[in-house]
Design a protein around this motif. Structure first.
Motif, PDB file in Angstrom:
ATOM      1  N   ASN A 172       0.853  -1.196   0.000  1.00 13.28           N
ATOM      2  CA  ASN A 172       0.000   0.000   0.000  1.00 13.28           C
ATOM      3  C   ASN A 172       0.890   1.248   0.000  1.00 13.28           C
ATOM      4  OD1 ASN A 172      -1.832   2.040   0.362  1.00 13.28           O
ATOM      5  ND2 ASN A 172      -2.469   1.427   2.413  1.00 13.28           N
ATOM      6  N   PRO A 173       1.227   1.769  -1.174  1.00 16.73           N
ATOM      7  CA  PRO A 173       2.153   2.913  -1.281  1.00 16.73           C
ATOM      8  C   PRO A 173       1.678   4.170  -0.550  1.00 16.73           C
ATOM      9  CG  PRO A 173       1.843   1.867  -3.417  1.00 16.73           C
ATOM     10  CD  PRO A 173       0.809   1.276  -2.496  1.00 16.73           C
ATOM     11  N   GLU A 174       0.397   4.261  -0.212  1.00 17.27           N
ATOM     12  CA  GLU A 174      -0.118   5.459   0.450  1.00 17.27           C
ATOM     13  C   GLU A 174      -0.381   5.243   1.939  1.00 17.27           C
ATOM     14  OE1 GLU A 174      -3.313   7.261  -1.684  1.00 17.27           O
ATOM     15  OE2 GLU A 174      -2.032   7.723  -3.409  1.00 17.27           O
ATOM     16  N   HIS A 175       0.289   4.262   2.518  1.00 19.06           N
ATOM     17  CA  HIS A 175       0.146   3.994   3.960  1.00 19.06           C
ATOM     18  C   HIS A 175       0.952   5.051   4.712  1.00 19.06           C
ATOM     19  CE1 HIS A 175      -0.055   1.993   7.792  1.00 19.06           C
ATOM     20  NE2 HIS A 175      -0.695   0.954   7.287  1.00 19.06           N
ATOM     21  N   LEU A 176       0.276   6.125   5.092  1.00 22.06           N
ATOM     22  CA  LEU A 176       0.935   7.296   5.673  1.00 22.06           C
ATOM     23  C   LEU A 176       1.728   6.977   6.932  1.00 22.06           C
ATOM     24  CD1 LEU A 176       1.425  10.354   5.679  1.00 22.06           C
ATOM     25  CD2 LEU A 176      -0.773  10.631   6.848  1.00 22.06           C
ATOM     26  N   GLN A 177       1.133   6.199   7.842  1.00 22.84           N
ATOM     27  CA  GLN A 177       1.814   5.919   9.111  1.00 22.84           C
ATOM     28  C   GLN A 177       3.081   5.104   8.903  1.00 22.84           C
ATOM     29  OE1 GLN A 177       0.737   7.314  12.132  1.00 22.84           O
ATOM     30  NE2 GLN A 177       2.828   6.701  12.639  1.00 22.84           N
ATOM     31  N   ALA A 178       3.064   4.197   7.941  1.00 24.04           N
ATOM     32  CA  ALA A 178       4.267   3.403   7.663  1.00 24.04           C
ATOM     33  C   ALA A 178       5.386   4.310   7.142  1.00 24.04           C
ATOM     34  CB  ALA A 178       3.953   2.304   6.652  1.00 24.04           C
ATOM     35  N   HIS A 179       5.049   5.247   6.271  1.00 25.21           N
ATOM     36  CA  HIS A 179       6.051   6.190   5.766  1.00 25.21           C
ATOM     37  C   HIS A 179       6.588   7.068   6.908  1.00 25.21           C
ATOM     38  CE1 HIS A 179       5.948   5.363   1.494  1.00 25.21           C
ATOM     39  NE2 HIS A 179       4.628   5.384   1.501  1.00 25.21           N
ATOM     40  N   LEU A 180       5.695   7.507   7.790  1.00 25.82           N
ATOM     41  CA  LEU A 180       6.128   8.296   8.943  1.00 25.82           C
ATOM     42  C   LEU A 180       7.100   7.508   9.813  1.00 25.82           C
ATOM     43  CD1 LEU A 180       2.978  10.197  10.285  1.00 25.82           C
ATOM     44  CD2 LEU A 180       5.220  11.204   9.869  1.00 25.82           C
ATOM     45  N   ASN A 181       6.760   6.267  10.077  1.00 30.13           N
ATOM     46  CA  ASN A 181       7.612   5.438  10.917  1.00 30.13           C
ATOM     47  C   ASN A 181       8.942   5.129  10.248  1.00 30.13           C
ATOM     48  OD1 ASN A 181       5.412   5.513  12.576  1.00 30.13           O
ATOM     49  ND2 ASN A 181       5.104   3.317  12.695  1.00 30.13           N
ATOM     50  N   LEU A 182       8.922   5.033   8.924  1.00 30.43           N
ATOM     51  CA  LEU A 182      10.175   4.788   8.202  1.00 30.43           C
ATOM     52  C   LEU A 182      11.157   5.942   8.371  1.00 30.43           C
ATOM     53  CD1 LEU A 182       9.145   3.013   4.873  1.00 30.43           C
ATOM     54  CD2 LEU A 182      10.910   2.250   6.485  1.00 30.43           C
ATOM     55  N   ILE A 183      10.645   7.148   8.544  1.00 30.43           N
ATOM     56  CA  ILE A 183      11.552   8.283   8.796  1.00 30.43           C
ATOM     57  C   ILE A 183      12.372   8.003  10.050  1.00 30.43           C
ATOM     58  CG2 ILE A 183      11.748  10.749   9.278  1.00 30.43           C
ATOM     59  CD1 ILE A 183       9.069  11.152   7.840  1.00 30.43           C
ATOM     60  N   SER A 184      11.686   7.597  11.114  1.00 29.36           N
ATOM     61  CA  SER A 184      12.373   7.310  12.381  1.00 29.36           C
ATOM     62  C   SER A 184      13.314   6.125  12.251  1.00 29.36           C
ATOM     63  CB  SER A 184      11.343   7.035  13.483  1.00 29.36           C
ATOM     64  OG  SER A 184      10.541   8.163  13.711  1.00 29.36           O
ATOM     65  N   VAL A 185      12.884   5.106  11.492  1.00 29.99           N
ATOM     66  CA  VAL A 185      13.730   3.928  11.287  1.00 29.99           C
ATOM     67  C   VAL A 185      15.022   4.321  10.580  1.00 29.99           C
ATOM     68  CG1 VAL A 185      13.911   1.778   9.972  1.00 29.99           C
ATOM     69  CG2 VAL A 185      11.861   2.234  11.321  1.00 29.99           C
ATOM     70  N   TYR A 186      14.907   5.106   9.501  1.00 23.88           N
ATOM     71  CA  TYR A 186      16.101   5.510   8.757  1.00 23.88           C
ATOM     72  C   TYR A 186      16.970   6.477   9.567  1.00 23.88           C
ATOM     73  CZ  TYR A 186      14.286   3.263   4.543  1.00 23.88           C
ATOM     74  OH  TYR A 186      13.838   2.345   3.635  1.00 23.88           O
ATOM     75  N   GLU A 187      16.335   7.304  10.396  1.00 23.96           N
ATOM     76  CA  GLU A 187      17.111   8.157  11.313  1.00 23.96           C
ATOM     77  C   GLU A 187      17.976   7.287  12.212  1.00 23.96           C
ATOM     78  OE1 GLU A 187      14.550  10.536  13.669  1.00 23.96           O
ATOM     79  OE2 GLU A 187      13.917  11.828  12.026  1.00 23.96           O
ATOM     80  N   SER A 188      17.353   6.251  12.780  1.00 28.82           N
ATOM     81  CA  SER A 188      18.065   5.360  13.688  1.00 28.82           C
ATOM     82  C   SER A 188      19.218   4.651  12.987  1.00 28.82           C
ATOM     83  CB  SER A 188      17.087   4.329  14.260  1.00 28.82           C
ATOM     84  OG  SER A 188      17.710   3.496  15.194  1.00 28.82           O
ATOM     85  N   MET A 189      19.043   4.378  11.684  1.00 28.57           N
ATOM     86  CA  MET A 189      20.085   3.709  10.902  1.00 28.57           C
ATOM     87  C   MET A 189      21.112   4.703  10.335  1.00 28.57           C
ATOM     88  SD  MET A 189      17.527   1.087   8.852  1.00 28.57           S
ATOM     89  CE  MET A 189      18.808   0.155   7.982  1.00 28.57           C
ATOM     90  N   LYS A 190      20.897   5.989  10.616  1.00 30.33           N
ATOM     91  CA  LYS A 190      21.749   7.074  10.082  1.00 30.33           C
ATOM     92  C   LYS A 190      21.741   7.096   8.552  1.00 30.33           C
ATOM     93  CE  LYS A 190      23.209   8.176  14.238  1.00 30.33           C
ATOM     94  NZ  LYS A 190      22.424   7.218  15.027  1.00 30.33           N
ATOM     95  N   ASN A 191      20.642   6.604   7.983  1.00 34.31           N
ATOM     96  CA  ASN A 191      20.486   6.635   6.533  1.00 34.31           C
ATOM     97  C   ASN A 191      19.693   7.899   6.203  1.00 34.31           C
ATOM     98  OD1 ASN A 191      19.962   6.196   3.813  1.00 34.31           O
ATOM     99  ND2 ASN A 191      19.635   3.992   4.068  1.00 34.31           N
ATOM    100  N   TRP A 192      20.409   9.034   6.207  1.00 32.46           N
ATOM    101  CA  TRP A 192      19.757  10.330   6.088  1.00 32.46           C
ATOM    102  C   TRP A 192      19.067  10.510   4.733  1.00 32.46           C
ATOM    103  CZ3 TRP A 192      19.580  11.449  10.837  1.00 32.46           C
ATOM    104  CH2 TRP A 192      20.683  11.262  11.687  1.00 32.46           C
ATOM    105  N   GLY A 193      19.674   9.991   3.681  1.00 30.34           N
ATOM    106  CA  GLY A 193      19.081  10.125   2.350  1.00 30.34           C
ATOM    107  C   GLY A 193      17.704   9.476   2.269  1.00 30.34           C
TER     108      GLY A 193
END
Length: 245
Positions: A172-193
């Motif tokens: 579901n490409p428009e799953h807003l909460q999953a995209h929001l949570n991915l921001i935090s996940v990538y922050e934690s991984m230091k994957n800023w891009g």
């Protein structure tokens, strides 16, 4: 006067007798309502109707009638699990859900009931185990992958959390909460891009749905990421760990 009194007493006693018989019949009717139904599906529906009114004892009694006839009727065990969970009797709920799964290992709703109980008890590894079992037969269910991602996040297995959030947005490409949570996940991984990419997606989706809260979170995340992208590891540690400067 004496005769009138005697007649009145007679009619009063008669009324009491009629009223008593009527109440007795009502009681008998209430007690035998479920005994007149033999179909386990209909009895389970009756138990659900009792549950909806908060009559948990009656609902459990009805389901026990089903299980006296057929102890391996998994839906009755599952429904008992739901009632006990709603009743906040977790021990009994756990036993009922487990029995339903023991009878039918592919009973996904019962497994989700177990996961719900484990979540409430902060037993994330056990909850994850149940969600993963469900995912074996519901591979394209974004809700299940979202729950799995959350459990991995709670357990701080960040790469696995990322994997399942990515699976959610693939389905579901428009799953807003999953995209929001991915921001935090990538922050934690230091994957800023990747984190910045998710910020852009969140802002687009939140504007599309007029979700001001999500827009605000994305903008705050953007500021946070930009403030750390060009910092050295030493700088990041200095700014993110006490004492703060």
């Amino acid at each position: 006067m004496i005769k009138v009194f005697q007649i009145n007493v007679f009619f009063l006693c008669l009324l009491f007798f009629i009223f008593g018989c009527s109440e007795h019949k009502k009681e008998e009717g209430g007690m035998s309502a479920s005994s007149q139904i033999k179909d386990p599906i209909e009895l389970t529906k009756l138990a659900v109707s009792k549950q909806l009114t908060g009559a948990y004892d009656e609902a459990i009694d009805i389901l026990d009638q089903v299980l006296e006839v057929n102890p391996l009727y998994a839906p009755a065990h599952y429904q008992k699990g739901l009632i006990y969970e709603e009743w906040d009797r977790r021990k009994e709920s756990l036993a009922s859900y487990n029995k339903a799964v023991e009878i039918n290992p592919t009973y996904n709703e019962a497994r989700l009931g177990l996961a719900s109980l484990y979540d409430k008890s902060v037993l994330n590894e056990l909850a994850l185990e149940q969600y993963l079992k469900v995912a074996e037969t519901r591979r394209d269910d974004p809700g299940i992958h979202f729950k799995i991602a959350l459990e991995y996040w709670y357990l701080q297995d960040i790469p696995k959390a990322a994997e399942h959030y990515i699976r959610v947005v693939e389905i579901n490409p428009e799953h807003l909460q999953a995209h929001l949570n991915l921001i935090s996940v990538y922050e934690s991984m230091k994957n800023w891009g990747k984190a910045l990419e998710e910020v852009v997606i969140v802002k687009r989706l939140s504007q599309k749905t007029n979700n001001q809260q999500a827009t605000s979170i994305a903008e705050n995340k953007l500021k946070f990421i930009k403030g750390r992208m060009n910092l050295t590891k030493k700088d990041i540690k200095r700014k993110s760990e006490p004492p703060f400067d």
